[in-house]
Design a protein around this motif. Structure first.
Motif, short mmCIF file in Angstrom:
data_model
loop_
_atom_site.label_atom_id
_atom_site.label_comp_id
_atom_site.label_asym_id
_atom_site.label_seq_id
_atom_site.Cartn_x
_atom_site.Cartn_y
_atom_site.Cartn_z
N ILE A 229 1.81 -68.40 -77.75
CA ILE A 229 1.66 -67.29 -76.69
C ILE A 229 2.71 -67.57 -75.51
O ILE A 229 3.35 -66.48 -75.22
N ASN A 230 2.60 -68.65 -74.94
CA ASN A 230 3.39 -68.87 -73.89
C ASN A 230 4.35 -70.22 -74.23
O ASN A 230 4.09 -71.04 -74.99
N SER A 231 5.31 -70.25 -73.64
CA SER A 231 6.38 -71.33 -73.43
C SER A 231 5.94 -72.10 -72.54
O SER A 231 6.38 -73.49 -72.78
N THR A 232 5.42 -71.93 -71.66
CA THR A 232 4.98 -72.87 -70.51
C THR A 232 3.46 -72.88 -70.50
O THR A 232 2.71 -71.98 -70.66
N ILE A 233 3.23 -74.30 -70.49
CA ILE A 233 1.53 -74.61 -70.76
C ILE A 233 0.91 -75.13 -69.42
O ILE A 233 1.62 -76.41 -69.08
N GLU A 234 0.08 -74.69 -68.67
CA GLU A 234 -0.38 -75.44 -67.18
C GLU A 234 -1.80 -75.41 -67.32
O GLU A 234 -2.38 -74.08 -67.49
N GLY A 235 -2.47 -76.17 -67.23
CA GLY A 235 -3.95 -76.35 -67.33
C GLY A 235 -4.82 -77.70 -66.99
O GLY A 235 -3.78 -78.70 -66.99
N ASN B 47 -22.81 -78.23 -70.09
CA ASN B 47 -22.36 -79.09 -69.00
C ASN B 47 -20.78 -78.65 -68.66
O ASN B 47 -20.23 -79.31 -67.70
N VAL B 48 -20.16 -77.97 -69.45
CA VAL B 48 -18.69 -77.70 -69.37
C VAL B 48 -18.45 -76.21 -69.24
O VAL B 48 -18.91 -75.29 -70.08
N THR B 49 -17.82 -75.96 -68.10
CA THR B 49 -17.55 -74.32 -68.18
C THR B 49 -16.15 -74.00 -68.28
O THR B 49 -15.15 -74.83 -67.65
N LEU B 50 -15.86 -73.31 -69.17
CA LEU B 50 -14.48 -73.16 -69.60
C LEU B 50 -13.70 -72.10 -68.80
O LEU B 50 -14.44 -70.95 -68.94
N THR B 51 -12.55 -71.97 -68.57
CA THR B 51 -11.52 -71.22 -67.76
C THR B 51 -10.33 -70.76 -68.51
O THR B 51 -9.83 -71.55 -69.59
N LYS B 52 -9.64 -69.68 -68.10
CA LYS B 52 -8.23 -69.44 -68.63
C LYS B 52 -7.30 -70.69 -68.37
O LYS B 52 -6.05 -70.64 -68.96
N ASP B 53 -7.57 -71.63 -67.26
CA ASP B 53 -6.75 -72.68 -67.08
C ASP B 53 -7.06 -73.98 -67.86
O ASP B 53 -6.61 -75.15 -67.46
N ASP B 54 -7.85 -73.99 -68.94
CA ASP B 54 -8.33 -75.16 -69.58
C ASP B 54 -7.48 -75.28 -70.86
O ASP B 54 -7.07 -74.47 -71.48
N ILE B 55 -7.41 -76.61 -71.14
CA ILE B 55 -6.70 -77.15 -72.45
C ILE B 55 -7.86 -78.03 -73.07
O ILE B 55 -8.51 -79.08 -72.84
N VAL B 56 -8.30 -77.25 -74.20
CA VAL B 56 -9.46 -78.12 -75.05
C VAL B 56 -9.00 -78.68 -76.12
O VAL B 56 -8.11 -78.23 -76.98
N ILE B 57 -9.41 -80.04 -76.49
CA ILE B 57 -8.94 -80.82 -77.48
C ILE B 57 -10.35 -81.02 -78.36
O ILE B 57 -11.40 -81.33 -78.00
N VAL B 58 -10.25 -80.42 -79.76
CA VAL B 58 -11.44 -80.40 -80.53
C VAL B 58 -11.21 -80.54 -81.93
O VAL B 58 -10.06 -80.23 -82.34
N GLY B 59 -12.09 -80.97 -82.90
CA GLY B 59 -12.07 -81.27 -84.16
C GLY B 59 -12.37 -80.18 -84.91
O GLY B 59 -12.03 -78.97 -84.86
N ASP B 60 -13.53 -80.20 -85.69
CA ASP B 60 -13.79 -79.08 -86.70
C ASP B 60 -15.15 -78.62 -86.33
O ASP B 60 -16.05 -78.16 -86.94
N ARG B 61 -15.45 -78.54 -84.65
CA ARG B 61 -16.61 -77.92 -84.21
C ARG B 61 -16.36 -76.69 -84.08
O ARG B 61 -15.70 -76.08 -83.00
N HIS B 62 -16.70 -75.78 -85.01
CA HIS B 62 -16.31 -74.31 -84.95
C HIS B 62 -16.84 -73.52 -83.80
O HIS B 62 -16.35 -72.57 -83.50
N SER C 72 -13.33 -67.57 -74.26
CA SER C 72 -13.12 -68.09 -72.73
C SER C 72 -11.70 -67.88 -72.39
O SER C 72 -11.42 -68.02 -71.19
N LYS C 73 -10.90 -67.51 -73.49
CA LYS C 73 -9.58 -67.14 -73.19
C LYS C 73 -8.80 -68.35 -72.50
O LYS C 73 -8.00 -68.28 -71.54
N ILE C 74 -9.01 -69.57 -73.20
CA ILE C 74 -8.38 -70.72 -72.43
C ILE C 74 -7.01 -70.72 -72.62
O ILE C 74 -6.54 -69.97 -73.57
N LYS C 75 -6.38 -71.72 -71.93
CA LYS C 75 -4.70 -71.73 -71.94
C LYS C 75 -4.14 -72.23 -73.39
O LYS C 75 -3.22 -71.62 -74.08
N LEU C 76 -5.11 -73.25 -73.76
CA LEU C 76 -4.67 -74.18 -75.10
C LEU C 76 -5.62 -74.65 -76.04
O LEU C 76 -6.37 -75.35 -75.07
N LEU C 77 -5.54 -74.50 -77.36
CA LEU C 77 -6.53 -75.01 -78.21
C LEU C 77 -5.63 -76.11 -78.98
O LEU C 77 -5.00 -75.72 -79.68
#
Length: 547
Positions: free
Chosen positions: A149-155, A170-185, A194-199
């Motif tokens: 979606i974006n060429s620049t990633i900031e979060g 324990n974790v509140t997700l925002t549009k400025d977050d970058i989440v690292i995840v495996g197969d936890r759908h 949550s419309k985060i920046k990058l998954l």
């Protein structure tokens, strides 16, 4: 091809300027990358000549000191500020350097980053923020594009290491977050809603079709990688723009025109090895490493119409003299290796250069012929000076077959243009054609001027003597001879100001026997007296006499 600078003496006259141009032109025909220069403002006579033959005035040369641009520094060694940290580090390793300049899109200098900076501010930093490009992340993680979606990633980076219930509590997700995840759908769906920046999907896991659709709808960037959570978390920060860790403080930088001596003095107390090299517009040209300073290229020069170090460019001792073409006495210039030294008993340097054109079978253009002709006419006073030789006369005759000038008329027009003293101060007149000579510990200056208004100078003789005395007090020369020539009457007058009364045992008789037209004789006589050591006291003595 390395450039060779060709120039005459300070206070350039017509012979020295035209000789610089004509010899540089000859050298270019012979395959040398030669460029003519001048060491001062050209006089009115020389300007007349250059304008007459429509030849551009040579550029001014301030000095021949060794400059940063003459060093073998690392040209084009820099990296763009939007490169990743890991790419910057790899670049340094590839270039075998401990630092690299950072530049913007216009190659203007931004900062300097060292390997130490990368270790301290990136690898050993607890900061988990990311400011980089989608492509940098893709390359760093050896990833695969899923949704862009974006060429620049900031979060801010967050790894989903908890169970989904714990993560959600324990974790509140925002549009400025970058989440690292495996197969936890569940966490994947939560992140997308949550419309985060990058998954970032690790372990080469795949997104479901509906998840990809949701990512696009909510404008969430998605990248897939084969790496695991630990590997991804460890290296993703290295995808940051290198500018993110650049110091905002001013770094020590060099400019191409900075002198080597000044740099060495400045860097003496600095524990720095890497110095960005900039041009006058702050565009980065490369990197100089102090540890590699053994590699340097001295400026190559050719001297014309002089061979005295006192008459030449500042810093000549730092240059490599490769050739000298002159018609004066041999002075104190020395070289470390043999060079071509062309010295002939003729009235003008251009006479020698004319011979060199013939010897090398190089065709002489009308412009070059005109310049050579003008230089000879100027130095021999229309072939009437006692210094004139048959070679000068033959050269003028041959060159005028190309120029087709009325020699007498052209010469008088040239002298008339050059001898106008209107608006010039006494200091200006004394500096029109001034040369300083040195023999052992004694130095003297010979200055001459040509005019059509001799009375204008005669009535101010006391003022001239006063100015010469001021010059001597500043420069500490032992003697100063000023000769003024009335071109129309071909008569000469001189002022000789001498510091040491015993330097010349019988001053009036000495003045009577000096032939002002023959500078070699003047030099010989004064050197002879100097060699006899006939000077003890320091007083001022001067004579105004018609010769």
């Amino acid at each position: 091809m390395e450039k060779v600078l060709v120039f005459g003496h300070m206070n350039p006259d017509t012979d020295s300027v035209t000789a610089s141009i004509t010899l540089a032109n000859l050298k270019r025909h012979l395959g040398v990358n030669a460029e003519e220069r001048v060491l001062g403002d050209i006089n009115k006579e020389t300007k007349f000549v250059l304008d007459y033959f429509k030849v551009k005035e040579p550029r001014y040369l301030n000095d021949t000191k060794l400059r940063i641009k003459d060093m073998d520094y690392r040209k084009n060694c820099f990296i763009n500020e939007y490169s990743s940290i890991i790419d910057t580090y790899d670049y340094m390793m590839d270039k075998n350097t401990t630092g690299v300049p950072i530049v913007d899109k216009d190659k203007k200098f931004v900062s300097l980053v060292t390997a130490k900076d990368i270790l301290n501010k990136s690898m050993f930093n607890s900061d988990t923020s990311l400011y980089t490009s989608y492509d940098n992340i893709l390359k760093t993680l050896d990833g695969e594009e899923v949704v862009r979606i974006n060429s620049t990633i900031e979060g801010n980076i967050k790894a989903a290491a908890f169970a989904h219930s714990t993560f959600e509590e324990n974790v509140t997700l925002t549009k400025d977050d970058i989440v690292i995840v495996g197969d936890r759908h569940y966490i994947i769906e939560l992140s997308l809603k949550s419309k985060i920046k990058l998954l970032i999907i690790i372990g080469d896991n795949e997104l479901k079709k509906e998840e990809i659709k949701l990512a696009k709808k909510n404008k969430v960037n998605v990248i897939k990688t084969k790496l695991n959570t630990f590997e991804t978390s460890r290296i993703i920060l290295n995808s940051n723009y290198i500018k993110k860790i650049c110091d905002k403080e001013t770094n020590y930088v060099l400019h191409e025109k900075d002198s080597y001596d000044d740099f060495m003095e400045m860097s003496k107390n600095l524990l720095i090895d890497n110095y960005p090299v900039l041009d006058k517009n702050d565009v980065c040209k490369g990197l100089l490493r102090k540890s590699e300073l053994a590699k340097s290229n001295k400026r190559k020069v050719i001297l014309v119409d002089h061979n005295e170090i006192e008459q030449s460019a500042i810093g000549l001792e730092e240059a490599e003299i490769i050739e000298i073409v002159d018609h004066h006495k041999i002075g104190r210039v020395s070289t470390k290796v043999p060079i071509n030294f062309r010295n002939m008993i003729v009235g003008s340097t251009n006479t020698i250069i004319y011979e060199m054109y013939k010897e090398n079978n190089v065709k002489i253009s009308k412009e070059m012929a005109g310049l050579m002709l003008s230089g000879i006419i100027s130095d021999t006073l229309l072939l009437k000076s006692p210094t004139t030789t048959e070679l000068d006369k033959n050269a003028v005759k041959a060159l005028n077959k190309i120029c087709k000038l009325k020699i007498e008329k052209y010469g008088l027009e040239m002298f008339k243009a050059g001898t106008s003293l209107d608006g010039m101060s006494i200091q200006d007149i004394l500096e029109l054609d001034s040369k300083t000579f040195k023999n052992n510990d004694v130095s003297f200056t010979v200055s001459q001027a040509f005019t059509l208004d001799i009375d204008g100078i005669l009535k101010d003789k006391e003022s001239y003597i006063e100015k010469i005395e001021e010059y001597k007090s500043v420069t500490n020369v032992n003697a100063y001879l000023f000769v003024v020539t009335d071109i129309i009457k071909n008569s000469k007058y001189s002022i000789l100001v001498i510091t040491d009364k015993n330097m010349v045992p019988n001053l009036p008789e000495f003045i009577e026997k000096v032939d002002i037209d023959k500078h070699k004789i003047i030099i010989k006589e004064i050197e002879g007296l100097i060699n006899e050591n006939w000077y003890t006291n320091t007083i001022s003595k001067y004579v105004w006499k018609r010769l």
